[in-house]
Motif scaffolding. Structure first.
Motif, PDB file in Angstrom:
ATOM      1  N   LEU A  15       0.822  -1.206   0.000  1.00 19.01           N
ATOM      2  CA  LEU A  15       0.000   0.000   0.000  1.00 19.01           C
ATOM      3  C   LEU A  15       0.860   1.263   0.000  1.00 19.01           C
ATOM      4  O   LEU A  15       0.546   2.241  -0.685  1.00 19.01           O
ATOM      5  CB  LEU A  15      -0.935   0.003   1.203  1.00 19.01           C
ATOM      6  CG  LEU A  15      -2.110  -0.967   1.127  1.00 19.01           C
ATOM      7  CD1 LEU A  15      -2.876  -0.975   2.441  1.00 19.01           C
ATOM      8  CD2 LEU A  15      -3.022  -0.607  -0.020  1.00 19.01           C
ATOM      9  N   THR A  16       1.950   1.241   0.745  1.00 22.25           N
ATOM     10  CA  THR A  16       2.863   2.388   0.749  1.00 22.25           C
ATOM     11  C   THR A  16       3.510   2.560  -0.617  1.00 22.25           C
ATOM     12  O   THR A  16       3.676   3.682  -1.099  1.00 22.25           O
ATOM     13  CB  THR A  16       3.935   2.215   1.832  1.00 22.25           C
ATOM     14  OG1 THR A  16       3.295   1.914   3.067  1.00 22.25           O
ATOM     15  CG2 THR A  16       4.759   3.470   1.990  1.00 22.25           C
ATOM     16  N   ASN A  17       3.866   1.450  -1.272  1.00 27.38           N
ATOM     17  CA  ASN A  17       4.400   1.528  -2.634  1.00 27.38           C
ATOM     18  C   ASN A  17       3.374   2.112  -3.593  1.00 27.38           C
ATOM     19  O   ASN A  17       3.719   2.908  -4.473  1.00 27.38           O
ATOM     20  CB  ASN A  17       4.823   0.137  -3.128  1.00 27.38           C
ATOM     21  CG  ASN A  17       6.152  -0.289  -2.592  1.00 27.38           C
ATOM     22  OD1 ASN A  17       7.025   0.529  -2.356  1.00 27.38           O
ATOM     23  ND2 ASN A  17       6.307  -1.576  -2.387  1.00 27.38           N
ATOM     24  N   ALA A  18       2.124   1.708  -3.443  1.00 25.36           N
ATOM     25  CA  ALA A  18       1.076   2.217  -4.324  1.00 25.36           C
ATOM     26  C   ALA A  18       0.892   3.722  -4.155  1.00 25.36           C
ATOM     27  O   ALA A  18       0.699   4.444  -5.139  1.00 25.36           O
ATOM     28  CB  ALA A  18      -0.230   1.490  -4.041  1.00 25.36           C
ATOM     29  N   ILE A  19       0.981   4.210  -2.936  1.00 22.89           N
ATOM     30  CA  ILE A  19       0.876   5.650  -2.702  1.00 22.89           C
ATOM     31  C   ILE A  19       2.105   6.369  -3.247  1.00 22.89           C
ATOM     32  O   ILE A  19       2.004   7.452  -3.823  1.00 22.89           O
ATOM     33  CB  ILE A  19       0.700   5.942  -1.202  1.00 22.89           C
ATOM     34  CG1 ILE A  19      -0.657   5.439  -0.732  1.00 22.89           C
ATOM     35  CG2 ILE A  19       0.834   7.421  -0.897  1.00 22.89           C
ATOM     36  CD1 ILE A  19      -0.851   5.494   0.761  1.00 22.89           C
ATOM     37  N   ALA A  20       3.271   5.754  -3.110  1.00 21.22           N
ATOM     38  CA  ALA A  20       4.518   6.411  -3.503  1.00 21.22           C
ATOM     39  C   ALA A  20       4.648   6.568  -5.010  1.00 21.22           C
ATOM     40  O   ALA A  20       5.323   7.489  -5.474  1.00 21.22           O
ATOM     41  CB  ALA A  20       5.715   5.632  -2.964  1.00 21.22           C
ATOM     42  N   VAL A  21       4.007   5.705  -5.796  1.00 22.79           N
ATOM     43  CA  VAL A  21       4.182   5.796  -7.246  1.00 22.79           C
ATOM     44  C   VAL A  21       3.134   6.659  -7.928  1.00 22.79           C
ATOM     45  O   VAL A  21       3.206   6.858  -9.138  1.00 22.79           O
ATOM     46  CB  VAL A  21       4.198   4.392  -7.901  1.00 22.79           C
ATOM     47  CG1 VAL A  21       5.344   3.566  -7.383  1.00 22.79           C
ATOM     48  CG2 VAL A  21       2.881   3.687  -7.736  1.00 22.79           C
TER      49      VAL A  21
END
Length: 82
Positions: A15-21
């Motif tokens: 989820l953090t990766n999804a927000i970061a990209v």
């Protein structure tokens, strides 16, 4: 897949990766969540939309380098232990 602590941590990382990209000009502005939409007046309470935009910008700024390290550790763990 069993519900384990590792699965919960991996979900948080994904989820953090999804927000970061999320890219502000290419994606967020197309759905009306660009930088120019979050301008508020002095003393106004920020709405949920501006708070989410602020969270997205903060995650992209602060978590960029730690996410690289955490993703690398997760990849190594998955390669070693399957």
């Amino acid at each position: 897949m069993a519900f384990t602590l590792y699965a919960l941590i991996q979900t948080a990382i994904l989820l953090t990766n999804a927000i970061a990209v999320l890219h502000e000009e290419r994606f967020l502005s197309k759905i009306g969540w660009g930088a120019e939409q979050s301008i508020g007046g002095f003393g106004d309470e920020p709405g949920i939309k501006s708070q989410l935009l602020n969270l997205i910008r903060s995650v992209r700024t602060v978590m960029r380098v730690p996410l690289i390290a955490v993703n690398s550790v997760c990849i190594v763990l998955l390669l070693l232990f399957g």
